[in-house]
Write an enzyme that holds these catalytic residues in place. Structure first.
Site: not given
Ligand code: DGL
Length: 226
Positions: A6-7, A38-39, A69, A71, A179-181
């Site tokens: 992931d990022s 990444y988004g 991730c 994204t 988004c996994t965050h």
């Molecule tokens: N955790 C990521 C996702 O599931 C991306 C967050 C990011 O880097 O913008 O989309």
């Protein structure tokens, strides 16, 4: 060995889920913090980053890779056959977990919403479903900052309040944390949205990995973070 990338902090949520399900499997987790977030990337910027993550994990011995991730998973169809074979994207299992829903809301990054990857997959699987995709890029950096400062709930409070109001206004019966965050805020959203079914993409990705690797769970375990 299982690879996860992931990022940043979203992958940690996914690795915690994977660790719970694979107690005896080696795991290597890559957080591409150098190129985060990444988004906000265009598809052309994102694809080489994702390819690079896959290559690095394969070189380090990963046999199966969870793209933890959403994204990064939007560019899965653009990967080569070899790359696709080794990877498991997180969007399809997340969409499968929706089941019966009249209207589903998705909170996700700029890139994920612009790609309509969730909307398209949801409509393919459930032709009558109504989908509301909501941009929540700001929450990604708040989660990173909140985790670093060990003050996640307070740092994310007003953004989570605002998003929850938006989600309520859509009339959704189901919410995808796309988004996994945002998996780190599952409990916060559950408090604010008690009547809405919440689907956590990090958990669904880990469960899908378990299904795809079921016979392989072995007898030893290490976790490496790079
Ligand atoms: N955790 C990521 C996702 O599931 C991306 C967050 C990011 O880097 O913008 O989309």
């Amino acid at each position: 060995m299982i690879g996860i990338f992931d990022s940043g902090a979203g992958g940690l949520a996914a690795s915690a889920e994977v660790r719970r399900l694979f107690e005896r499997e080696d795991i290597i987790f890559l957080a591409d913090r150098e190129n985060a977030p990444y988004g906000t990337k265009t598809e052309d910027e994102l694809l080489p980053l994702v390819k690079n993550d896959i290559r690095r994990l394969c070189e380090l011995g990963a046999e199966k890779i969870l793209i933890a991730c959403c994204t990064a998973s939007t560019v899965f169809p653009l990967l080569t056959e070899d790359e696709q074979r080794v990877c498991l994207p997180i969007i399809p299992p997340t969409v499968e977990a929706v089941g019966n829903s009249l209207r589903t809301a998705v909170i996700a990054t700029e890139r994920t919403v612009s790609s309509h990857a969730f909307q398209d997959s949801l409509r393919r699987l459930y032709p009558k479903i109504k989908v509301s995709e909501i941009r929540a890029q700001e929450l990604v950096s708040l989660v990173e900052y909140g985790r670093r400062t060990r003050n996640l709930a307070a740092i994310c409070r007003s953004e989570a309040d605002e998003l929850s109001e938006k989600i309520k206004r859509t009339g959704a019966d189901t919410l995808i944390l796309g988004c996994t965050h945002f998996a780190h805020l599952e409990a916060e959203f559950r408090i604010r949205l008690p009547d809405i079914k919440i689907i956590n993409s990090a958990r669904e990705g880990a469960l899908a990995l378990k299904k795809s690797l079921l016979p392989r769970d072995k007898g030893r375990a290490t976790v490496r973070y790079i």
